[in-house]
Write an enzyme that holds these catalytic residues in place. Structure first.
Site, PDB file in Angstrom:
ATOM      1  N   LYS A 118      -0.151   3.903  -2.596  1.00  0.00           N
ATOM      2  CA  LYS A 118      -0.742   4.954  -2.541  1.00  0.00           C
ATOM      3  C   LYS A 118      -0.313   6.382  -2.507  1.00  0.00           C
ATOM      4  CE  LYS A 118      -4.109   1.638  -0.821  1.00  0.00           C
ATOM      5  NZ  LYS A 118      -4.515   0.801   0.398  1.00  0.00           N
ATOM      6  N   LYS A 165       3.195   6.373   5.200  1.00  0.00           N
ATOM      7  CA  LYS A 165       2.257   5.314   4.624  1.00  0.00           C
ATOM      8  C   LYS A 165       2.560   3.897   5.080  1.00  0.00           C
ATOM      9  CE  LYS A 165      -1.415   4.014   2.831  1.00  0.00           C
ATOM     10  NZ  LYS A 165      -1.464   2.987   3.629  1.00  0.00           N
ATOM     11  N   SER A 217      -5.978   3.716   4.132  1.00  0.00           N
ATOM     12  CA  SER A 217      -5.495   3.029   3.174  1.00  0.00           C
ATOM     13  C   SER A 217      -6.528   1.730   2.465  1.00  0.00           C
ATOM     14  CB  SER A 217      -4.528   1.984   3.942  1.00  0.00           C
ATOM     15  OG  SER A 217      -3.613   1.309   3.029  1.00  0.00           O
ATOM     16  N   SER A 252       1.017  -1.182   0.078  1.00  0.00           N
ATOM     17  CA  SER A 252       0.037  -0.065  -0.048  1.00  0.00           C
ATOM     18  C   SER A 252       0.928   1.178  -0.044  1.00  0.00           C
ATOM     19  CB  SER A 252      -0.775  -0.014   1.330  1.00  0.00           C
ATOM     20  OG  SER A 252      -2.123  -0.882   0.989  1.00  0.00           O
TER      21      SER A 252
END
Length: 477
Positions: free
Chosen positions: A87, A261, A147, A84
């Site tokens: 992102k 993140k 997320s 993720s």
């Protein structure tokens, strides 16, 4: 005979002058010997702080966000799955579209048919539905704070019209950022064999994303409320980054953390791109392929958080900005010609070189190498005129170069300048050839005059003697 001797003397003088004048003028303007700064070769020095550091993960990197300096590298160019952390790129492209005026954070987006594109089982989601009307800013929070995978597809359609076009844009932007070992196959990082990157490339991406105020605001938010939409009640979002928020996981909070993140899949392992700011310094760390380890007390050690925090703390405590070279450095003297005021001019560094170094490295141990642009200078020389450069290095690492500039002005002597012009004239090949031709012709003419002129004179004397004989015989009669 006196005339012949005089002519031969003048010819010999001309020959000598033509052959010796350039040499004499060269002696007049020959530069003195240079006196460069003494350069003593130095062996590379290594930091024990760097040698001793190891992160419990497959790959890691620590970067100074302000300068881009890599402070720590552990398999940072090894290709791995980002999960993720992908992102970051998706959100950044949406924010860049806002900055260009193509979109607005307040735009209400009607969610399209590709909302669940490649959103597999077990995906992180906020259950955004096709036909739902939701603000662009709220979608960004869903993607970065909570997320949500499907939120990334919503952003993709808002920016590019389709997911495929947006993924192409992701790869184009990666190329622009120098992410040479990266290829994106989707918008969110759900596992795909063709979706990969490196810790180094992620650091490049995060450093660029953190330039945007909107991005920084979102990734530092501990929580966020998405207002109710036409198809969903209000959503309460909480950051998945345990360095920023303690809502999900405790024990890893870091007071200086500013993002960024999380990411995890079975194939990628536990991953975290983190940032922190302390005492005016900004660091970015990336940890890929960490593990969650069960402890004997029943708790779980989440290494993506613990190792990221340790790496950031180590970066702040183990590195500092040091001056490697400044204008106090004297690079030696360089010869000056065509002047009666000075035979040399000093050269000093102009500017300053700084670097972020481990605290156990001393810049005095680094190699400092001055180089002049030429063996000598012709007057006039202006104060501040660039005469060379000086480079600072440690082994194969070059930290930078500064110009070497003249510390004084040196005026030109017009007499020496004119003499030098004459010398340059006679040094030209065509002039030398012309001199040779003239001298050869003069020698040939002299030789011819000596040979044939003497014969004519001898013949005239013989004719005069014969006439005298005839006159004498007539008188004897």
């Amino acid at each position: 005979m006196k005339k012949y001797r005089l002519f031969r003397s003048l010819l010999a003088l001309a020959l000598a002058a033509g052959l010796t004048l350039p040499t004499a003028l060269a002696a007049q303007s020959a530069p003195p010997e240079a006196t460069p700064a003494v350069v003593t070769p130095k062996a590379p020095v290594e930091s024990q702080l760097l040698s001793d550091m190891h992160i419990e993960a497959a790959a890691a990197i620590l970067v100074d966000a302000d300068t881009g300096t890599v402070l720590f590298d552990q398999n940072a160019h090894e290709q791995r799955y980002p999960a993720s952390i992908t992102k970051v790129m998706t959100a950044m492209l949406a924010i860049e579209a806002v900055d260009r005026g193509e979109l607005s954070l307040n735009d209400v987006i009607t969610v399209g048919s590709e909302v669940n594109r490649e959103v597999g089982d077990g995906s992180s989601t906020q259950n955004i539905k096709e036909g739902e009307q939701i603000r662009l800013e709220d979608v960004l929070y869903c993607a970065l704070t909570a997320s949500a995978n499907e939120a990334c597809n919503v952003l993709a359609q808002a920016v590019s019209g389709s997911v495929d076009d947006f993924v192409a844009l992701m790869n184009q932007r990666a190329g622009e950022l120098g992410m040479e070992d990266t290829h994106f196959a989707n918008t969110h990082g759900y596992h795909n064999e063709e979706h990969y990157t490196t810790a180094y490339d992620i650091a490049l991406m995060c450093r660029e994303a953190m330039q945007h105020e909107t991005f920084r605001t979102i990734v530092t938010a501990k929580s966020y409320t998405v207002p109710a939409t036409n198809l969903h009640e209000a959503r309460e979002l909480h950051d998945t980054n345990a360095l920023v928020s303690t809502w999900r996981i405790t024990g890893y909070y870091y007071e200086y953390a500013t993002g960024i993140k999380t990411g995890s899949t079975p194939e990628a392992g536990q991953c975290l791109a983190a940032s922190a700011s302390k005492d005016g310094r900004n660091l970015i760390s990336v940890v890929l392929g960490a593990e969650n380890i069960a402890q004997s007390d029943g708790t779980t050690l989440r290494q993506s958080f613990s190792e990221s925090k340790r790496l950031l703390q180590w970066g702040f405590s183990s590195f500092s900005t040091k001056t490697l070279l400044d204008s106090t450095y004297f690079g030696g003297t360089i010869p000056v010609t065509l002047s009666r005021d000075a035979n040399y001019v000093g050269a000093q560094a102009s500017g300053e070189i700084e670097a972020i170094l481990p605290n156990d490295l001393d810049p005095a141990d680094f190699q400092v190498t001055p180089e002049f642009n030429a063996e000598s200078l012709e007057a006039p020389v202006d104060k501040g005129q660039i005469v060379g450069k000086v480079t600072v290095s440690n082994g194969d690492t070059v930290y930078g170069s500064l110009d070497l500039v003249a510390v004084d002005s040196v005026a030109r002597s017009e007499l020496l300048y004119r003499l030098d012009q004459v010398k340059r004239f006679f040094d030209q090949l065509w002039v030398k050839m012309l001199l040779v031709v003239v001298l050869v012709l003069a020698a040939v003419l002299l030789l011819r005059w000596l040979l044939f002129g003497r014969r004519r004179r001898y013949g005239s004397r013989r004719r005069g003697g014969y006439s005298g004989g005839r006159y004498s015989r007539r008188r004897r009669r």
